[in-house]
Design an enzyme around this catalytic site. Sequence first.
Site, mmCIF file in Angstrom:
data_model
loop_
_atom_site.group_PDB
_atom_site.id
_atom_site.type_symbol
_atom_site.label_atom_id
_atom_site.label_comp_id
_atom_site.label_asym_id
_atom_site.label_seq_id
_atom_site.Cartn_x
_atom_site.Cartn_y
_atom_site.Cartn_z
ATOM 1 N N ALA A 6 -2.039 23.472 -8.754
ATOM 2 C CA ALA A 6 -3.332 23.921 -8.135
ATOM 3 C C ALA A 6 -3.248 24.720 -6.910
ATOM 4 O O ALA A 6 -3.991 24.643 -5.953
ATOM 5 C CB ALA A 6 -4.125 22.707 -7.832
ATOM 6 N N GLY A 8 -2.301 28.117 -6.313
ATOM 7 C CA GLY A 8 -2.530 29.644 -6.694
ATOM 8 C C GLY A 8 -3.905 30.015 -5.855
ATOM 9 O O GLY A 8 -4.925 29.374 -5.889
ATOM 10 N N ARG A 12 -7.816 37.381 -8.779
ATOM 11 C CA ARG A 12 -8.498 37.953 -9.735
ATOM 12 C C ARG A 12 -10.048 37.337 -10.139
ATOM 13 O O ARG A 12 -10.803 37.792 -10.675
ATOM 14 C CB ARG A 12 -7.563 38.073 -11.208
ATOM 15 C CG ARG A 12 -6.625 38.905 -11.103
ATOM 16 C CD ARG A 12 -5.893 39.081 -12.427
ATOM 17 N NE ARG A 12 -4.908 37.932 -12.452
ATOM 18 C CZ ARG A 12 -4.173 37.370 -13.610
ATOM 19 N NH1 ARG A 12 -4.429 38.295 -14.781
ATOM 20 N NH2 ARG A 12 -3.114 36.568 -13.620
ATOM 21 N N GLN A 69 2.172 23.402 -1.096
ATOM 22 C CA GLN A 69 2.874 24.402 -1.325
ATOM 23 C C GLN A 69 2.553 25.603 -0.259
ATOM 24 O O GLN A 69 1.527 26.256 -0.470
ATOM 25 C CB GLN A 69 2.983 24.923 -2.588
ATOM 26 C CG GLN A 69 4.137 26.045 -2.803
ATOM 27 C CD GLN A 69 3.881 26.523 -4.426
ATOM 28 O OE1 GLN A 69 2.705 26.620 -5.017
ATOM 29 N NE2 GLN A 69 5.033 27.143 -4.886
ATOM 30 N N ASN A 166 4.263 29.493 -25.639
ATOM 31 C CA ASN A 166 4.258 28.675 -24.457
ATOM 32 C C ASN A 166 3.210 28.425 -23.778
ATOM 33 O O ASN A 166 2.691 29.261 -22.928
ATOM 34 C CB ASN A 166 5.508 28.944 -23.508
ATOM 35 C CG ASN A 166 5.894 27.934 -22.219
ATOM 36 O OD1 ASN A 166 5.165 26.690 -22.334
ATOM 37 N ND2 ASN A 166 6.363 28.301 -21.095
ATOM 38 N N TYR A 362 -50.595 17.691 -8.396
ATOM 39 C CA TYR A 362 -49.293 17.515 -7.567
ATOM 40 C C TYR A 362 -49.543 16.144 -7.055
ATOM 41 O O TYR A 362 -50.534 15.582 -6.429
ATOM 42 C CB TYR A 362 -49.302 18.400 -6.558
ATOM 43 C CG TYR A 362 -48.182 17.891 -5.603
ATOM 44 C CD1 TYR A 362 -46.698 18.106 -5.958
ATOM 45 C CD2 TYR A 362 -48.528 17.592 -4.185
ATOM 46 C CE1 TYR A 362 -45.759 17.787 -5.091
ATOM 47 C CE2 TYR A 362 -47.500 17.126 -3.626
ATOM 48 C CZ TYR A 362 -46.060 17.212 -3.857
ATOM 49 O OH TYR A 362 -45.103 17.075 -2.858
ATOM 50 N N ASN A 382 -49.352 14.876 1.088
ATOM 51 C CA ASN A 382 -48.643 14.195 1.549
ATOM 52 C C ASN A 382 -47.828 14.660 3.042
ATOM 53 O O ASN A 382 -47.176 13.697 3.658
ATOM 54 C CB ASN A 382 -47.466 13.775 0.739
ATOM 55 C CG ASN A 382 -46.909 15.041 0.117
ATOM 56 O OD1 ASN A 382 -47.306 16.156 0.025
ATOM 57 N ND2 ASN A 382 -45.554 14.717 -0.312
ATOM 58 N N SER A 401 -61.213 14.675 -11.464
ATOM 59 C CA SER A 401 -60.742 16.064 -11.207
ATOM 60 C C SER A 401 -60.854 16.717 -9.908
ATOM 61 O O SER A 401 -61.688 16.355 -9.351
ATOM 62 C CB SER A 401 -61.246 16.940 -12.279
ATOM 63 O OG SER A 401 -61.013 16.438 -13.521
#
Length: 461
Positions: A6, A8, A12, A69, A166, A362, A382, A401
Amino acid sequence: MAVILAAGQGKRMKSKLYKVLHPVCGKPMVGHVLQTVREADCQRTVVVVGHGAEAVQSYVGDGAEFVLQEQQLGTGHAVLQTEGLLGADEGTTVILYGDTPLVTAETITALLELHTRTQSAATVLTAVVPNPQGLGRIIRNEAGAVQRIVEQKDCTPEQASINEINTGMYCFDNRKLFEALKLVTNNNAQGEYYLTDVMEIIRKSGKVVEAYCAADYAEGVGVNDRVGLAEAEQLMRARIVRKHQLAGVSIIDPAATYIEADVIIGSDTVLLPGTILRGSTVIGEDCIIGPQADITDTEVGNGVTVKHSVTTEAVIADECSVGPYAYLRPGTKLGIGCKIGDFVEIKNAELGAGSKVSHLSYIGDAKVGTDVNIGCGAITANYDGYNKSLTEIGDNAFIGSNVNLIAPVKVGNGAYVVAGSTITHDVPDGDLAIARERQVNKPGYADKLRARAKAKKANSK
C-alpha cells in the site's frame, strides 16, 4: 502471514486522499483487503506504506504491523522492506495489494490450500478475463503447470491471445521468498525490482510453482483511477446485493439500491428503489425500506417502515413507521410502535412506545414518554444561542398543534397543552395548559386595512 502492498502514490486518482483510502461501498479499499486476510485466518499482517503513510496507519490502527518503503522502487523492493519483520519466519506468506478490494477470503483460502497441497514454493493467483490487454499472461505447459509469466510488451502473438492473466497476488514459502528477493535485479526499462521476477527465479531453481485461477475475474481488479474506482464500486455493489438476496431480502431494483459492505439486513425485508444503506446500519426482519430511504449507522427493528426519509445514528424499535420526508438525526431513539410522519425532524430525543409526531414538527433534546401525541407544527425550542436544554414530556400527554415548548421545561403525565400555546413553565401531571393571547375581533377593520394598503401603494408610484 499476509503482506499488503500500500505504498504507491496513486497519481492517476488526482486526489488529496491517498489511493488505498478511497472508499468502495463505504469502506476504504485497504479496509476490504484487511478484512479479507482476517477472514482467511492469516495470523499476522504487515502493511507496506509509503506516500500517505500516516493516514493509512491512522485508519488501520492496531489491525496490522507497518513497514515504510521510502522510495518506490517496485513491488519486489516493497516486499523486501518486510524482511526485518518476517524474513526469519517459517510458513507461508500471502502478498496482496491495498487497491484490490474485490478479492475474497474464499479465494485466498483456496489459494493457500492449493499451495499447501502441492507443496509449492510459490503459487500465483490468476484470472480469466474478457480483455487481457496490458496484463501479464500465464504461460502453462501441456500438463497445465505454470512455466512463466509474460508481460504484455513481451508477448508473442500466440501468447497475447491467452486470457489467463496474473493478478499480481501470490503466496510463497516465506524463506524461499526472501532468498529469491535478494536475487532480483532492476535491469529493466523502469529501473525497478519486480515481484514477478521472484516467480521466475523460484521456477528456474527447480522448485514447484503453481497457479490458482479465481472463479470471478473481478477479484483481481486493481483500482488506478476514478474510472476504476467506479467500476469496483459497481462490481462490489452487485456482489453485496446478491448476498442479501440469497439471505432472504427482497430487492425490487438491484440497480437502484445501494448497500454498503458492513450493513446487516434481516430476512423478509423489502428494499424499494432509491434505498441507500450506509455504514454499520442494521435492519431487522419484515421491514419495508424505501422508496428513497437514506439510512446511515442506524439500528432498525423488525416490522419497520421507512419511506422517503433520512436517518443518521438513530435507533428505531419494532413496528415503527417513519416518513415520508422525515429526518432522524443522531441521538434519536424511537420506542416500539412510534409514528414519525411527514416533514418531522427529530434530534437527540427519545420517544417512548406508541408516541406519535405525525407532521411538520421539530423535536430536539427531548425525552418523551409513552403514548404521547404531538400535534402538527409543535416544536421544542431547545437552543438559546449558547446552550441546549432538555424538554421532558410525560406518558399519555397531549401536545396540541403549533405549540412551542421553551426548554428547559417539563410537561407531566396525562397533561394537555392547548393548540397555539407557548409553554415557558412546567405543566404538572393531569393539568391543562393554555398560553396564548385572548382573541379580539374588530368589526369591519379588515376593509380599513386593505384601503390603507392600497393608498400606500398608490402614493409610492
